[in-house]
Write a protein that holds these residues in place. Structure first.
Motif, short mmCIF file in Angstrom:
data_model
loop_
_atom_site.label_atom_id
_atom_site.label_comp_id
_atom_site.label_asym_id
_atom_site.label_seq_id
_atom_site.Cartn_x
_atom_site.Cartn_y
_atom_site.Cartn_z
N VAL A 80 0.85 -1.20 0.00
CA VAL A 80 0.00 0.00 0.00
C VAL A 80 0.88 1.25 0.00
O VAL A 80 0.59 2.22 -0.71
CB VAL A 80 -0.97 -0.01 1.20
N ARG A 84 0.79 4.09 -2.83
CA ARG A 84 0.55 5.50 -2.51
C ARG A 84 1.65 6.38 -3.10
O ARG A 84 1.38 7.47 -3.60
CB ARG A 84 0.47 5.70 -0.99
N GLU A 85 2.88 5.92 -3.05
CA GLU A 85 3.99 6.68 -3.62
C GLU A 85 3.81 6.82 -5.14
O GLU A 85 4.00 7.90 -5.70
CB GLU A 85 5.32 5.97 -3.31
N ALA A 87 0.97 6.62 -6.77
CA ALA A 87 -0.20 7.47 -6.99
C ALA A 87 0.17 8.94 -6.81
O ALA A 87 -0.22 9.79 -7.63
CB ALA A 87 -1.33 7.08 -6.03
N ASP A 88 0.95 9.25 -5.80
CA ASP A 88 1.39 10.62 -5.57
C ASP A 88 2.22 11.10 -6.75
O ASP A 88 2.03 12.20 -7.26
CB ASP A 88 2.18 10.70 -4.26
N VAL A 94 -5.48 9.98 -3.65
CA VAL A 94 -5.93 8.78 -2.93
C VAL A 94 -6.44 9.24 -1.56
O VAL A 94 -5.69 9.84 -0.80
CB VAL A 94 -4.77 7.77 -2.75
N LYS A 96 -7.48 9.32 2.31
CA LYS A 96 -6.90 8.69 3.50
C LYS A 96 -7.72 7.45 3.84
O LYS A 96 -8.95 7.47 3.78
CB LYS A 96 -6.92 9.69 4.66
N LYS A 100 -6.02 -1.12 -0.63
CA LYS A 100 -5.12 -1.46 -1.74
C LYS A 100 -5.88 -1.56 -3.06
O LYS A 100 -5.46 -1.00 -4.08
CB LYS A 100 -4.40 -2.77 -1.42
N ILE A 103 -6.77 1.87 -4.44
CA ILE A 103 -5.61 2.58 -5.01
C ILE A 103 -5.28 2.01 -6.39
O ILE A 103 -5.03 2.75 -7.34
CB ILE A 103 -4.39 2.50 -4.07
#
Length: 138
Positions: A80, A84-85, A87-88, A94, A96, A100, A103
């Motif tokens: 996850v 997130r990395e 996606a950023d 994404v 809070k 998984k 995302i």
């Protein structure tokens, strides 16, 4: 000039206003502050005169072009935190507490919307081959 992404992907990517197709962006101008930011984030910049500005950890040769045969790591195999990395980095918001699967679905949706066509990939492969040939001749 051409800019090579340090983590290229098939399709389109965008970073600080520069759009990459198959890991390569072609731009006519580059603001000095944007150039510094790209270099600090590990991007290779090839100028129109053939000179290259690259971080110290880039290989001596220009990168190979990405094609549809490249095998990316399946998103389901990532944690996850890694998702997130990504996606950023790709500009996907994404919420809070997102799971998984949520995302992965958001990343897949964004990538599908920005995916390069086979003809775009073929053009990029040709450009990368020209760059390699030019670099080998230098």
């Amino acid at each position: 000039m051409r800019i090579f992404h340090p983590r290229p992907q098939i399709g389109r990517q965008k970073f600080i206003g520069v759009e990459f197709h198959g890991g390569v962006a072609e731009v006519s101008e580059l603001h000095p502050e944007r150039r510094v930011a790209l270099e600090q984030h590990g991007f290779l910049i090839q100028f129109d005169d053939g000179t290259v500005s690259a971080p110290g950890d880039w290989p001596l040769a220009l990168p190979e072009p990405l094609s549809a045969s490249a095998e990316p790591t399946p998103l389901a195999d990532l944690s996850v935190a890694e998702l997130r990395e990504i996606a950023d980095f790709e500009g996907v918001e994404v919420p809070k507490g997102a799971k998984k699967a949520d995302i992965i679905a958001a990343l897949d949706e964004q990538r599908e919307a920005l995916a390069a066509t086979p003809s775009e990939i073929a053009i990029l492969d040709e450009l990368a081959a020209e760059l390699r040939a030019d670099a080998d001749g230098v």
